[in-house]
Design an enzyme around this catalytic site. Structure first.
Site, PDB file in Angstrom:
ATOM      1  N   ASP A  20      31.848  26.543  23.300  1.00  0.00           N
ATOM      2  CA  ASP A  20      32.126  27.715  22.471  1.00  0.00           C
ATOM      3  C   ASP A  20      33.308  28.456  23.092  1.00  0.00           C
ATOM      4  O   ASP A  20      33.138  29.259  24.011  1.00  0.00           O
ATOM      5  CB  ASP A  20      30.906  28.644  22.389  1.00  0.00           C
ATOM      6  CG  ASP A  20      31.128  29.800  21.414  1.00  0.00           C
ATOM      7  OD1 ASP A  20      32.298  30.099  21.094  1.00  0.00           O
ATOM      8  OD2 ASP A  20      30.137  30.413  20.978  1.00  0.00           O
ATOM      9  N   HIS A 135      28.216  46.808  23.244  1.00  0.00           N
ATOM     10  CA  HIS A 135      28.224  46.391  21.835  1.00  0.00           C
ATOM     11  C   HIS A 135      26.814  46.238  21.274  1.00  0.00           C
ATOM     12  O   HIS A 135      26.645  46.205  20.055  1.00  0.00           O
ATOM     13  CB  HIS A 135      28.955  45.051  21.668  1.00  0.00           C
ATOM     14  CG  HIS A 135      30.393  45.088  22.063  1.00  0.00           C
ATOM     15  ND1 HIS A 135      31.290  45.986  21.541  1.00  0.00           N
ATOM     16  CD2 HIS A 135      31.099  44.324  22.955  1.00  0.00           C
ATOM     17  CE1 HIS A 135      32.483  45.782  22.084  1.00  0.00           C
ATOM     18  NE2 HIS A 135      32.391  44.782  22.948  1.00  0.00           N
ATOM     19  N   ASP A 172      36.550  50.181  28.247  1.00  0.00           N
ATOM     20  CA  ASP A 172      36.669  48.778  27.852  1.00  0.00           C
ATOM     21  C   ASP A 172      37.679  48.675  26.706  1.00  0.00           C
ATOM     22  O   ASP A 172      37.870  49.626  25.942  1.00  0.00           O
ATOM     23  CB  ASP A 172      35.299  48.270  27.401  1.00  0.00           C
ATOM     24  CG  ASP A 172      35.258  46.766  27.208  1.00  0.00           C
ATOM     25  OD1 ASP A 172      34.759  46.065  28.103  1.00  0.00           O
ATOM     26  OD2 ASP A 172      35.713  46.290  26.145  1.00  0.00           O
ATOM     27  N   HIS A 174      37.474  46.909  24.076  1.00  0.00           N
ATOM     28  CA  HIS A 174      36.798  46.770  22.785  1.00  0.00           C
ATOM     29  C   HIS A 174      35.997  48.034  22.482  1.00  0.00           C
ATOM     30  O   HIS A 174      35.449  48.664  23.388  1.00  0.00           O
ATOM     31  CB  HIS A 174      35.838  45.571  22.792  1.00  0.00           C
ATOM     32  CG  HIS A 174      36.485  44.264  23.071  1.00  0.00           C
ATOM     33  ND1 HIS A 174      36.622  43.749  24.345  1.00  0.00           N
ATOM     34  CD2 HIS A 174      37.041  43.349  22.226  1.00  0.00           C
ATOM     35  CE1 HIS A 174      37.231  42.570  24.286  1.00  0.00           C
ATOM     36  NE2 HIS A 174      37.499  42.308  23.022  1.00  0.00           N
ATOM     37  N   ASP A 265      38.774  44.577  30.845  1.00  0.00           N
ATOM     38  CA  ASP A 265      39.628  43.824  29.933  1.00  0.00           C
ATOM     39  C   ASP A 265      40.748  44.724  29.410  1.00  0.00           C
ATOM     40  O   ASP A 265      41.632  44.273  28.693  1.00  0.00           O
ATOM     41  CB  ASP A 265      38.827  43.225  28.778  1.00  0.00           C
ATOM     42  CG  ASP A 265      37.813  44.181  28.184  1.00  0.00           C
ATOM     43  OD1 ASP A 265      37.824  45.376  28.536  1.00  0.00           O
ATOM     44  OD2 ASP A 265      36.989  43.731  27.359  1.00  0.00           O
ATOM     45  N   TYR A 305      38.028  39.792  31.997  1.00  0.00           N
ATOM     46  CA  TYR A 305      37.971  38.335  31.914  1.00  0.00           C
ATOM     47  C   TYR A 305      39.104  37.626  32.633  1.00  0.00           C
ATOM     48  O   TYR A 305      39.178  36.404  32.590  1.00  0.00           O
ATOM     49  CB  TYR A 305      37.909  37.922  30.429  1.00  0.00           C
ATOM     50  CG  TYR A 305      36.782  38.643  29.729  1.00  0.00           C
ATOM     51  CD1 TYR A 305      35.464  38.272  29.951  1.00  0.00           C
ATOM     52  CD2 TYR A 305      37.022  39.748  28.923  1.00  0.00           C
ATOM     53  CE1 TYR A 305      34.413  38.949  29.361  1.00  0.00           C
ATOM     54  CE2 TYR A 305      35.987  40.441  28.325  1.00  0.00           C
ATOM     55  CZ  TYR A 305      34.686  40.036  28.559  1.00  0.00           C
ATOM     56  OH  TYR A 305      33.637  40.736  27.991  1.00  0.00           O
TER      57      TYR A 305
END
Length: 681
Positions: A20, A135, A172, A174, A265, A305
């Site tokens: 994935d 999230h 973050d 996101h 990130d 990451y």
């Protein structure tokens, strides 16, 4: 009181069991790389190490539904194909037989950290955890996140420790929509998130990630979204967001605890974020948060990451939590136009709910960048050829940056105090040196010769200690210092300190003088010194290097002066030495002087010399020593609005200065004073 590091090696157990490309970046090496970085830098050894515990199912139930917790409990008995099928029901999620255990440890680590901070066992700390959490929603995993550790920690802090105001800062890259959904109608939790948005083209592609999503019901104004609509945001953009959006609201909110969804990130080199903020930026962000809530800051790892960038950024944050000075920020401090549009939009959206923004002239301006496009273009995937081609140059720049990045230990003496006659009532923090040495007599005489006020023995003795301390600051033996001078000699001593600093190695020197202290007449506007006077006489011929502002009379006025003028000027100028001079009858209360001094540690990498009147109270000397040593300043007390006169004077100053000092800007060039129509998707 120190810094806690909460961790458990079992959190590396969960891993992807099938192919994935989207999920493979959330790997166990994220934790091991961060921990190894802390160990190699000697930072783990300086922390109080706590072994994470599993959160109970009752604690998970503070946020998540019983059915969802039961579903996750059941994953422990599933085979690989069943786990893959279940994972496919969620967006960007994978499950492993050990996911339930790892996720409970992640939540338990956050709760342990909150308990340690709220009981006074430590001052602050970091929970080094995976899977991330921001999230995840009440009944759904999402974006690598299983249980929302920070949201549960906020509910736990309110329930167990009786807190009424919790600030969550999500840096973050996101949007933490899970946290937003959980608290969007709750005025006891102020949630701030910046995130890559790109006009709703970036995951999670939500309309409610935009600046005008401000909460619901009683929670209106307590959700603060700052969408980045371009990649490449860097140090100046992140600092501008804190100075012009987060900190004004945070001081008005007056949190009792700060929780950080610390996703890296958003740092340079990360394939998800594609931003340019360098690791030391996160030390500066952490320092700014430490002036809130009496320094009670609990950071919980989220994304990140690129392993080297993640490791270096975590180290920088922990150094700041430990009280070490942050290295100076690299690169030009000029925010991007797109960042200013975003800052302008969020200030306009939040202005109806916050006095601090209403007074700063946050006009009802909404940028077209908030308009959402039809459809969702394909994102730039970190495993695709487009990204790999674009990333080659960024990776080379990151490698060069990390080679140069200074992660050296703290100077031999972090803070030194030089007094003419030490007061028996003075209590200094452990590790603060009380300096008795002076400069050489001939050096003292040479510097003092032009000033009659320095002819007296007492003034000359004080000058000798100032010169010796200044030399130790400039040669790296001391990080910061405090020196006392007789009141009649304060201006002359300040003049000598400026000239000595510039002649002994300082390339750019910022002087923040509070009270009736005149600028030395022979200082030139050559770009090497910036004189900022608070509460002094208005300059006869003001310039970009000679700024005078009245002393505000209220808490709100003082905060506006510091956040909207002093710090943007300081970060724009990028000094390598800061002099803070509190003249006789300077007019600041001890908490105000402490906050000003604490915030000025950032721009010059901690190199701050505070000059104070020898008649100052031992309490003032002690509190300045503590904040220079990395502790939190005392509270300013209840927030009160600035006077119209103070705000008019501030706004009148800012306009002419903005062309030179770009960190003062809070809006895109085309957006000032323009009302635009909002277009909804």
């Amino acid at each position: 009181m120190g810094t806690a590091l909460v961790y458990h090696e079992d959190m590396t157990a969960a891993r992807l069991l099938w192919e994935d490309p989207e999920c493979e970046i959330e790997c166990p090496q994220r934790l091991t790389a961060a921990l190894e970085g802390l160990q190699q830098r000697g930072l783990e050894q300086r922390c109080l190490r706590l072994v994470a515990r599993e959160a109970s199912e009752a604690e998970l139930g503070l946020v998540h539904s019983p059915e969802y917790v039961a579903l996750l409990r059941g994953t422990q008995a599933l085979g690989t194909q069943e786990l893959q099928a279940l994972s496919g029901q969620y967006d960007a999620v994978y499950f492993h037989p050990r996911t339930f255990h790892c996720a409970r440890l992640a939540v338990g680590a956050a709760l342990q950290l909150v308990d340690a901070v709220m009981t006074g066992a430590v001052r602050n700390g970091l929970a080094l955890v995976r899977p991330p959490g921001h999230h995840s929603q009440r009944a759904a995993a999402n974006g690598f996140c299983v249980f929302n550790s920070v949201a549960i920690a906020a509910r736990h802090a309110k329930q167990k420790h009786g807190l009424h105001r919790v600030l969550i800062v999500d840096w973050d890259v996101h949007h933490g929509q899970g946290t937003q959904y959980i608290f969007e109608d709750d005025p006891s939790v102020l949630y701030f998130s910046w995130h890559r948005y790109e006009h709703r083209r970036f995951w999670p592609y939500l309309r409610e990630s935009d600046a005008d999503a401000v909460g619901q019901g009683q929670g209106l104004g307590f959700t603060v979204n700052l969408p980045w609509n371009q990649v490449g945001m860097g140090n100046a953009d992140y600092m501008a967001a804190f100075l012009h959006v987060l900190l004004p609201l945070a001081f008005e909110f007056d949190p009792e605890l700060v929780l950080v969804s610390a996703g890296f990130d958003s740092a340079i080199g990360d394939p998800e974020g594609q931003m340019q903020a360098t690791p030391e930026c996160f030390a500066h962000l952490t320092q700014l948060l430490q002036v809130l809530a009496d320094g009670r800051v609990c950071a919980v790892l989220e994304g990140g990451y690129h392993l080297e960038s993640l490791s270096q950024s975590v180290c920088m944050m922990v150094q700041a939590l430990l009280g070490d000075p942050a290295p100076p920020l690299s690169g030009p401090m000029v925010p991007h136009g797109s960042a200013l549009e975003s800052i302008q939009s969020v200030r306009a959206a939040q202005a109806p709910y916050w006095m601090s923004l209403q007074q700063q002239g946050a006009a009802p301006v909404l940028s077209p960048s908030t308009c959402s496009p039809e459809g969702k273009p394909s994102p730039l995937l970190p495993w695709g050829p487009e990204f790999k081609a674009a990333a080659t140059q960024t990776m080379a720049a990151l490698s060069s940056l990390l080679d140069k990045l200074c992660l050296n230990p703290t100077p031999p003496v972090r803070t030194a105090v030089a007094l003419t006659a030490p007061d028996a009532a003075l209590v200094l923090p452990p590790g603060v040196l009380c300096q008795e040495r002076s400069a050489l007599p001939e050096e003292m005489q040479a510097w003092a010769r032009p000033h009659k006020a320095l002819a007296q023995d007492k003034a000359l003795t004080a000058l000798g200690k100032v010169l010796y301390l200044l030399d130790r600051l400039l040669d790296g033996q001391v990080s910061s210092g405090i020196a006392a001078t007789p009141a009649p000699a304060t201006a002359a001593t300040l003049d000598v300190a400026i000239r000595c600093g510039l002649s002994h190695g300082a390339q750019r020197l910022l002087c923040v003088a509070v009270g009736q202290l005149d600028r030395p007449p022979d200082l030139t506007d050559d770009g090497r010194n910036l004189w900022l006077n608070i509460g002094g006489k208005e300059a006869a011929a003001p310039s970009t290097f000679h700024v005078c502002v009245p002393l505000p009379g209220t808490t709100g006025g003082f905060l506006n002066c510091v956040l909207a003028l002093v710090l943007p000027l300081a970060y724009s100028f990028q000094p390598d030495l800061v002099l803070v001079a509190l003249g006789p009858a300077h007019g600041l209360r001890d908490p105000q002087a402490a906050l000003l001094t604490a915030l000025l540690r950032g721009p010059a990498g901690g190199r701050v010399l505070a000059l104070i009147d020898e008649e100052s109270t031992p309490q003032l000397v002690g509190v300045l020593a503590r904040v220079l040593h990395g502790e939190a300043p005392p509270s300013l007390g209840p927030f009160s609005m600035a006077s119209p006169e103070d705000m008019q004077a501030l706004m009148r100053l800012r306009g002419p200065l903005e062309p030179q000092w770009k960190m003062l800007q809070v809006a895109g060039e085309a957006g000032v004073g323009v009302v635009r129509l909002r277009v909804s998707a």
